[in-house]
Each structure stands twice: as C-alpha cells, then as structure tokens.
Write an enzyme that holds these catalytic residues in place. Structure first.
Site, mmCIF file in Angstrom:
data_model
loop_
_atom_site.group_PDB
_atom_site.id
_atom_site.type_symbol
_atom_site.label_atom_id
_atom_site.label_comp_id
_atom_site.label_asym_id
_atom_site.label_seq_id
_atom_site.Cartn_x
_atom_site.Cartn_y
_atom_site.Cartn_z
ATOM 1 N N LYS A 23 0.838 -1.204 0.000
ATOM 2 C CA LYS A 23 0.000 0.000 0.000
ATOM 3 C C LYS A 23 0.874 1.256 0.000
ATOM 4 O O LYS A 23 2.062 1.192 0.325
ATOM 5 C CB LYS A 23 -0.923 -0.034 1.225
ATOM 6 C CG LYS A 23 -0.183 -0.068 2.564
ATOM 7 C CD LYS A 23 -1.111 -0.485 3.709
ATOM 8 C CE LYS A 23 -0.386 -0.487 5.039
ATOM 9 N NZ LYS A 23 -1.197 -1.123 6.099
ATOM 10 N N ARG B 240 -11.032 -0.240 14.086
ATOM 11 C CA ARG B 240 -10.700 0.566 12.918
ATOM 12 C C ARG B 240 -11.522 0.081 11.722
ATOM 13 O O ARG B 240 -12.385 0.776 11.230
ATOM 14 C CB ARG B 240 -9.192 0.471 12.637
ATOM 15 C CG ARG B 240 -8.719 1.362 11.519
ATOM 16 C CD ARG B 240 -7.207 1.333 11.357
ATOM 17 N NE ARG B 240 -6.717 0.067 10.829
ATOM 18 C CZ ARG B 240 -5.474 -0.106 10.366
ATOM 19 N NH1 ARG B 240 -4.605 0.892 10.405
ATOM 20 N NH2 ARG B 240 -5.088 -1.271 9.891
ATOM 21 N N TYR C 162 14.687 30.528 9.887
ATOM 22 C CA TYR C 162 13.459 31.283 10.181
ATOM 23 C C TYR C 162 13.215 31.375 11.682
ATOM 24 O O TYR C 162 13.438 30.416 12.425
ATOM 25 C CB TYR C 162 12.258 30.587 9.549
ATOM 26 C CG TYR C 162 12.122 30.834 8.066
ATOM 27 C CD1 TYR C 162 11.920 32.121 7.574
ATOM 28 C CD2 TYR C 162 12.185 29.783 7.174
ATOM 29 C CE1 TYR C 162 11.786 32.333 6.203
ATOM 30 C CE2 TYR C 162 12.048 29.984 5.811
ATOM 31 C CZ TYR C 162 11.849 31.270 5.329
ATOM 32 O OH TYR C 162 11.713 31.477 3.992
ATOM 33 N N MET D 97 11.462 25.047 3.706
ATOM 34 C CA MET D 97 10.769 24.247 2.686
ATOM 35 C C MET D 97 11.761 23.431 1.842
ATOM 36 O O MET D 97 11.521 22.256 1.544
ATOM 37 C CB MET D 97 9.960 25.169 1.765
ATOM 38 C CG MET D 97 9.112 24.426 0.759
ATOM 39 S SD MET D 97 8.273 25.532 -0.388
ATOM 40 C CE MET D 97 7.143 26.387 0.678
HETATM 41 C C1 LIG Z 1 -0.442 -2.079 6.807
HETATM 42 C C2 LIG Z 1 -1.025 -3.386 7.156
HETATM 43 C C3 LIG Z 1 -0.209 -4.533 7.242
HETATM 44 C C4 LIG Z 1 1.292 -4.478 7.187
HETATM 45 O O1 LIG Z 1 1.748 -3.995 8.423
HETATM 46 P P1 LIG Z 1 3.312 -3.775 8.745
HETATM 47 O O2 LIG Z 1 3.303 -3.330 10.149
HETATM 48 O O3 LIG Z 1 3.764 -2.705 7.813
HETATM 49 O O4 LIG Z 1 4.003 -5.061 8.517
HETATM 50 C C5 LIG Z 1 -0.836 -5.762 7.432
HETATM 51 N N1 LIG Z 1 -2.190 -5.850 7.565
HETATM 52 C C6 LIG Z 1 -2.985 -4.754 7.518
HETATM 53 C C7 LIG Z 1 -4.445 -4.923 7.699
HETATM 54 C C8 LIG Z 1 -2.431 -3.483 7.334
HETATM 55 O O5 LIG Z 1 -3.230 -2.414 7.327
#
Ligand SMILES: *Cc1c(COP(=O)(O)O)cnc(C)c1O
Length: 375
Positions: free
Chosen positions: A44, A141, A263, A311
């Site tokens: 992802k 979640r 800054y 920046m």
């Molecule tokens: C992001 C995610 C993972 C991977 O988790 P890591 O901690 O990056 O290994 C696995 N399962 C779900 C549902 C996730 O959202």
C-alpha cells in the site's frame, strides 16, 4: 556515493532503494512462514513510498503470491504489475464494485454491509467473487466487530454464496514485546474465524510474524519490514537495510558567535561555527519537527540541525567531522549512520511516516546490492 557521481546530475537529493535487500527481506519472511503458509506482501501507499512499480517487479521475481493495498486506485495500478491476487484493505467502495470485478480485485469485507453489497455484486455478475472477510479484534478501525460477528453466527445465510479464501484480522500492538492485547486478539480471531471453517487464516503483520509462530497461520502480511524498518524495535534490526537518502550541500558558511540560523532566528550560536546548507526541506518530507532535534551525517560524523527546517533547505553544524564537504557533495540523511527508524525517533514519529513521506523531488535510483538470502 562518491563526490563526483553525486555532483554529476541535477538532483537536490538522491534516494537509493536496494531491491536486492527487499528480496532478501521477503525471503526471510518466507523462511519464517514455512511450507503451507503464504507470504503476502503489503504494498500500500506506493510500497511504503518506495515505488510500487519497482518493488512489485522485485517481489514478482521472488514469486510473491499475494498482494495487499489500501485503496482501489492502488489496486488498479497493481493489476498492471502482477496477475496475482490483489486484496484491497479499504473494502469494496460503494458504487465502484464493477471496477473490482473487471480488474479481478478482491475487496476485504469490513462489515456486514460490505458482505451484503459484495454478495449482491456476485449475484448480478452470476459468478462467485472471492473476497476476504476482516474481523476487528480490538483496533476498532476496520472489520466486523464482535456484535456483527455474533449476528453472522445467528444468521449464517447472510454470508451464503460468498467465496472466502481467507479471513483476517490485524494486530494493534505487535510492535511491543509481550503486549497482552496481542494474544487476546489472536484468541478473538480464532473464535471469529470459526465462522468460515473452509477459509485460510491471516493475522500477522511484520511484527506479528516475529512475536510468535502461532500467529502465522495460513498467510502472513508483512509490510514495513520488507522495506527495512525494524519489526522488533526492542532489539537489533533483523532486516537488511533498503533505503539510502543523501542530499546535496549547497553552501558552506562561517557563522559567528551570537548570530542565529534559519526562520524565526530560533537557534543562536554560542561560538563561531562552520555550517552547511543542505538541499532538503519539509517539501521533501523532511519533517519540520526535526528542526534543532535531528542530525545529518558527513563522513560518518554527526552534524546537528541548527534551527528550523525550511521548505527546501536545512542548516547543519559541521563541527569536528574531518574535511568539510564542498558544494555538490552529498550528506547522509538515511543510511548506515542513521536508519529511517532512527530519523523517525528524532522527528517524534515512526519509520512508516518517514518512508511514506519521502519526497517526489528526490532522484530515485534502484539497485540490487544485497545478496539473496540462502534458502
Ligand atoms: C499495513 C497493514 C499490514 C502491514 O503492516 P506492517 O506493520 O507494515 O508489517 C498488514 N495488515 C494490515 C491490515 C495493514 O493495514
């Protein structure tokens, strides 16, 4: 990197991703999974900021059999990179179900409403459409909570006709050793998984795989550790380093005692110093919270950040780090002296945020340095 090759192009900063190290990290997980347990890859957010195109090509070479992404757009991109199953953690987006079908994507069903909608989609298409079912075991979640799982137990017809190759859940605290919630989540997961006795089970993220063999079941889902982050923060990192980030020095200056830098003039020099202004800023994902707290490295020596991160630039104190850099030479931001996890600690965040925030201005280089693990 040598001074000449760093100075030979127009980049402000160079991001090097070692695809060989990703392959070695994948192999480590596959060895831990053992036979009969799939090692999926979580790619992802553009493979945690490292570039899904390159990363998936490397994982395809390893024979990775299953991918997870977060969004439909990511899945549609992935479909062009692999013919393997691609699961969408965010579920079946309402109104977009036919896009999943057309691209042979597997939504993760996160609620009874998702299940109902996906069954409707399958009926319309008159084919079984595989999907994963996600049970929430404490994160609150995504996923069917205990109330929804109970309703499914009372009314098994609600899932009739669903093709479910895997059921899954997700750990909240696997990054901590022996957190009591982890074992509790596993027990709740097993209870819920009994609703789909024919389905495989998938629970462990990167850290979860390391916490117990009993969390691995039929499919593991590592993400962060494939990219070199430490899945066991309490101990030495078992993974191969993947990311290197170096940024161009623009100027070297002398600053006098009593003067300030950056800054807001928040940083005052208590003695004369030599500083370097480096082409790296918050627009590159180099977090502003690193101001006065973070360090860059030159010749392996620490160069503390003086004042706020701008920046496009950051000012560091050269101190006693040997021969000074010249403009065009590259200072280490992430590398052997400071990994992404260490940079994250200095910024008050986690390595995930550092990687997924890696900027679009970096010139990216993909290399294959790490020797493949001996299987
Ligand atoms: C992001 C995610 C993972 C991977 O988790 P890591 O901690 O990056 O290994 C696995 N399962 C779900 C549902 C996730 O959202």
């Amino acid at each position: 990197m040598t001074a000449t090759d760093s100075g030979s192009d127009g980049a402000s900063a160079w991001l090097t991703v070692d695809l060989g190290a990703i392959a070695a990290n994948y192999d480590l997980f596959r060895n831990m999974a053992g036979p009969g347990c799939l090692t999926a890859a979580v790619v992802k957010a553009d493979a945690y900021g490292l570039g899904a195109g390159q990363v998936v090509a490397a994982l395809e070479n390893c024979g990775c059999p299953f991918y997870f992404v977060a969004t439909l757009d990511e899945a549609l991109h992935l479909r062009r990179l692999t013919a393997k199953p691609v699961a969408v953690l965010g579920g079946p987006y309402r109104g977009a179900e036919d896009e999943y079908v057309a691209a042979r994507l597997m939504p993760v069903l996160n609620s009874l409403a998702d299940i109902e909608s996906w069954r409707g989609t399958a009926e319309r298409h008159q084919v079984p459409l595989p999907a994963l079912v996600h049970f929430d075991t404490g994160m609150n979640r995504l996923g069917l909570g205990p109330d929804e799982a109970a309703r499914l137990r009372d009314d098994p017809e609600a899932a009739e006709g669903l093709a479910v190759p895997y059921v899954m859940s997700h750990f909240a605290c696997a990054d901590e050793t022996d957190h009591p919630m982890t074992a509790r989540q596993c027990a709740l997961f097993l209870e819920a998984a009994a609703l789909f006795p024919a389905a495989g089970k998938s629970l462990a993220n990167s850290s979860g795989v390391f916490r117990s063999e009993s969390y691995r079941f039929d499919m593991i889902r590592p993400g962060m550790a494939l990219y070199g982050l430490n899945p066991t923060p309490e101990a030495a990192n078992p993974m191969m380093p993947v990311v290197r980030l170096e940024a161009r020095v623009l100027q070297v200056r002398t600053v006098r005692k009593g003067e300030s830098a950056g800054y807001g003039a928040t940083f005052r020099f208590e003695k004369d110093a030599r500083t370097a202004t480096v082409a790296l800023g918050y627009a590159d994902g180099f977090l502003r919270s690193l101001g006065t707290r973070g360090v860059l490295y030159w010749n392996g020596g620490r160069c503390p950040i003086a004042g706020r991160v701008s920046m496009d630039t950051v000012i560091v104190i050269l101190g006693d780090t040997g021969p000074e850099p010249r403009p065009g030479e590259a200072m280490e931001v992430i590398g052997p002296a400071q990994d992404a996890d260490a940079l994250a600690v200095a910024a008050g965040t986690i390595g995930y945020e550092i990687l997924t925030g890696l900027g679009s201005r970096y010139h990216r280089r993909y290399v294959r340095h790490a020797a493949p693990a001996i299987v």
